[in-house]
Design an enzyme around this catalytic site. Sequence first.
Site, PDB file in Angstrom:
ATOM      1  N   GLU A 191       0.868  -1.317   0.001  1.00 32.36           N
ATOM      2  CA  GLU A 191      -0.046  -0.045   0.067  1.00 32.36           C
ATOM      3  C   GLU A 191       1.096   1.270  -0.056  1.00 32.36           C
ATOM      4  OE1 GLU A 191      -3.036   0.050  -0.613  1.00 32.36           O
ATOM      5  OE2 GLU A 191      -3.676  -2.205  -0.035  1.00 32.36           O
TER       6      GLU A 191
ATOM      7  N   CYS B  98      -8.343  -1.805   8.152  1.00 25.95           N
ATOM      8  CA  CYS B  98      -7.031  -1.599   7.701  1.00 25.95           C
ATOM      9  C   CYS B  98      -6.473  -0.309   7.401  1.00 25.95           C
ATOM     10  CB  CYS B  98      -6.759  -2.550   6.484  1.00 25.95           C
ATOM     11  SG  CYS B  98      -6.969  -4.273   6.609  1.00 25.95           S
TER      12      CYS B  98
ATOM     13  N   HIS C 224      -1.493  -5.559   1.959  1.00 24.90           N
ATOM     14  CA  HIS C 224      -2.629  -6.446   1.985  1.00 24.90           C
ATOM     15  C   HIS C 224      -2.244  -7.916   1.318  1.00 24.90           C
ATOM     16  CE1 HIS C 224      -6.039  -3.375   2.790  1.00 24.90           C
ATOM     17  NE2 HIS C 224      -6.236  -4.199   3.541  1.00 24.90           N
TER      18      HIS C 224
END
Length: 215
Positions: free
Chosen positions: A81, A144, A166
């Site tokens: 991410e 998250c 992720h």
Amino acid sequence: MTKTVLLTGFEPFNGADVNPSWEAARALDGWSGPGFQVAARELPCVFGRANLALFDAIDALQPDIVIAVGQAGGRHEISVERVALNVDDATIPDNAGQQPVDATIADGGPAAYFSTLPIKAIVRALRLRGFPAGVSQTAGTFVCNHVFYGLMQHAQARGMKAGFIHVPFLPQQVAGRADAAPSMALNDIIDGLRIAVEVAVGVESDVAEAGGATH
Ligand code: PCA
């Protein structure tokens, strides 16, 4: 000096009985390599409480690097991410029944924080080893992203490197499902996280190479 790397994973949520992020992180608890050691901790899938558990773990372990890991069901690759957004907007309840809509995480905080992990270098190392991997431009707006935002705020204040990864469903989570959601074997997720840790420890500045998105 040996660097401590904190890896976190989440408990199962949305009625599931397993969460690959914790299954993978826990497998690396106590793993060490040249110049680093890994500690893994499980976080509750609960807005607010997850961040408190994370900050407790950071206080206890004083890590140099934190990599938080979560499940992104439906994604086919290990998603490194880039950005945490200052918003909670849940499509499902968390494990305490909370379902915030368009709520600011930190009043007066920046709209977003960027990961301080070498995200492109991690993706490159994963792809070179044959793992499906990519940079992701959003960690969603559920727990998250909430943890990722809190982590980055905390990390900036303490001068730690930090970020979020992720991971896909496990094969057992999609077996028999009509929608053919993609999955990744647990051993591959574990090995992928090993590579991410090694790169995060060893690479000081990220590589610049194409890897964004056009939409
Ligand atoms: N995935 C969810 C929360 C916990 C997890 O593993 C998310 O992507 O927000």
